[in-house]
Design an enzyme around this catalytic site. Sequence first.
Site, PDB file in Angstrom:
ATOM      1  N   LYS A  17     -11.666  -4.198  16.450  1.00  0.00           N
ATOM      2  CA  LYS A  17     -11.576  -3.723  17.841  1.00  0.00           C
ATOM      3  C   LYS A  17     -10.985  -4.807  18.738  1.00  0.00           C
ATOM      4  CE  LYS A  17     -15.216  -0.371  17.099  1.00  0.00           C
ATOM      5  NZ  LYS A  17     -16.638  -0.057  17.064  1.00  0.00           N
ATOM      6  N   ASP A  53     -16.972   3.999  24.801  1.00  0.00           N
ATOM      7  CA  ASP A  53     -17.354   4.658  23.543  1.00  0.00           C
ATOM      8  C   ASP A  53     -17.722   6.127  23.789  1.00  0.00           C
ATOM      9  OD1 ASP A  53     -17.189   3.615  21.025  1.00  0.00           O
ATOM     10  OD2 ASP A  53     -19.102   2.538  21.101  1.00  0.00           O
ATOM     11  N   GLN A  57     -21.826  -2.431  19.558  1.00  0.00           N
ATOM     12  CA  GLN A  57     -21.669  -2.003  18.165  1.00  0.00           C
ATOM     13  C   GLN A  57     -23.018  -1.544  17.609  1.00  0.00           C
ATOM     14  OE1 GLN A  57     -18.640  -1.814  16.479  1.00  0.00           O
ATOM     15  NE2 GLN A  57     -19.856  -0.744  14.949  1.00  0.00           N
TER      16      GLN A  57
END
Length: 286
Positions: free
Chosen positions: A53, A120, A97
Amino acid sequence: MTAQLIDGNALSAQIRADVARRTRALKERGLTPGLAVILVGEDPASQVYVRHKVKDSEESGLHSVLDRHPASLSEAALLARIAQLNADPAIHGILVQLPLPRHIDANKVIAAIAPTKDVDGFHVASAGALMVGQPGFWPCTPYGCMKMLESIGYDLRGKNAVVLGRSNIVGKPMAMMLLQKNATVTICHSATPDLRSHTLRADVIVAAVGKRNILTADMVKPGAVVIDVGMNRNDEGKLCGDVDFPGVREVAGWITPVPGGVGPMTRAMLLVNTLEAAERCLPKPQ
Ligand code: NAP
């Protein structure tokens, strides 16, 4: 029939090139999109994901911060760090995460992210916005699947779409996005007794279960579009999806491979969401 491939590598490269172009334009206006990726603990798969990422962001010209913490980090300390990032004008997107260590409540942590920085798309505000069709952030994986359908010019209006799986991050938002495009949507899950009776009627199937060969050729209508979200390992330890690819590709009209399908699209859509989070910070034209 041999299905045509929807190439996630090629499509994601186009999307990343577009992100890079729009990022340059933003930078010319004095704004650099910034992404903070928070990793707590040493989970090997998570370490690989966050590295990707950060690398993707940098390659597209975004500013990125990798925020690593030991597994012993307290929930309160993580919440305090998120509050800091919420207030940081150089950061437009915050990603935590998952999974988090067991002593940290992931729901509480996601709820602490400012919805304007929830790239997200996991915050309940983002889920609610998707549900009612308001602007927000779409979760990257189903958003990437929608881009794949768009890339083949597929008109979902009036089509039967079947989603296998109902997780909050893939199955449910996927179903909402398909519904928004006027498909008739069925969601199947672990208590669905006969998957085949649903999938055989489907013009579009999205498999997001996490079980190898959950979708086989005898379950697919000839010409259907098959999108494989699953990430599993085969007997040789190689990455594979939920779909019996060699069998299903002989029946389907379009199919996504694993690897090289939904995975790279998920990564690309994170960049798109982060860029859009930054673009939303620009002053509105008078
Ligand atoms: P998840 O949270 O474990 O959800 C799996 C879903 O599958 C659940 O809704 C479950 O039903 C359903 N299910 C389980 N057994 C089933 C069966 N026999 N028939 C029908 N449905 C069944 O997983 P997830 O996070 O959604 O991820 C799904 C898969 O996609 C995993 O392989 C994951 O690694 C992969 N993934 C890939 C990407 C990517 O970028 N390529 C991104 C995210 C996830 P219940 O709700 O009834 O338990």
